[in-house]
Design a protein around this motif. Sequence first.
Motif, PDB file in Angstrom:
ATOM      1  N   ARG A  58       3.765   5.706   3.717  1.00 33.93           N
ATOM      2  CA  ARG A  58       3.794   4.241   3.588  1.00 33.93           C
ATOM      3  C   ARG A  58       5.183   3.762   3.151  1.00 33.93           C
ATOM      4  NH1 ARG A  58       0.889  -0.363   5.072  1.00 33.93           N
ATOM      5  NH2 ARG A  58       2.145  -1.972   4.121  1.00 33.93           N
ATOM      6  N   ASP A 105       7.401   1.310   5.385  1.00 30.72           N
ATOM      7  CA  ASP A 105       7.842   0.019   4.856  1.00 30.72           C
ATOM      8  C   ASP A 105       9.358  -0.096   4.861  1.00 30.72           C
ATOM      9  OD1 ASP A 105       5.253  -0.857   4.471  1.00 30.72           O
ATOM     10  OD2 ASP A 105       5.236  -0.425   2.322  1.00 30.72           O
ATOM     11  N   ASP A 110       1.017   3.198   8.158  1.00 32.15           N
ATOM     12  CA  ASP A 110       1.161   1.739   8.226  1.00 32.15           C
ATOM     13  C   ASP A 110       0.302   0.979   7.222  1.00 32.15           C
ATOM     14  OD1 ASP A 110      -1.376   1.969   9.282  1.00 32.15           O
ATOM     15  OD2 ASP A 110      -0.861   1.109  11.229  1.00 32.15           O
ATOM     16  N   GLY A 111      -0.313   1.685   6.291  1.00 33.00           N
ATOM     17  CA  GLY A 111      -1.192   1.035   5.318  1.00 33.00           C
ATOM     18  C   GLY A 111      -2.650   1.133   5.706  1.00 33.00           C
TER      19      GLY A 111
END
Length: 130
Positions: free
Chosen positions: A63, A67, A110-111
Amino acid sequence: MQTLHLDLKLIAENYVELRYFIDNPNEYQKRSLSLSEIADLIQLAERDYYVSFFPEDYTVTGRRLYDWLDGSDRWLQPLLDKYRREGIVLAVGTRLIASLHHLPWEVLHDGVSFLVQRIPAVVPVRWVPC
């Protein structure tokens, strides 16, 4: 399957320029990324790359890398979504930036999920730009 090239090039002591393109390397978009945002990940990767246990949870690491690439303007996700049905190879070129060679690009997250878990998958590979 499309290939999204991510070409990272050192432009200052603590910054890299990310050039990204799909088909034509002369038609790229670019952005500047701070290495200080992931300095601890770089240190962990350099220390622990060749051992079986990475000290941080892969989801957290993935993540943070995602990000960092995606930035505050979130340019990456719409591009991945555009090619979601056909699949995409994420070719990561670190262009002689030794500190980025050992980052675990395979765990980009990507979460919601790891990119490699998607169907069809987003497949990160290391790429050596010419």
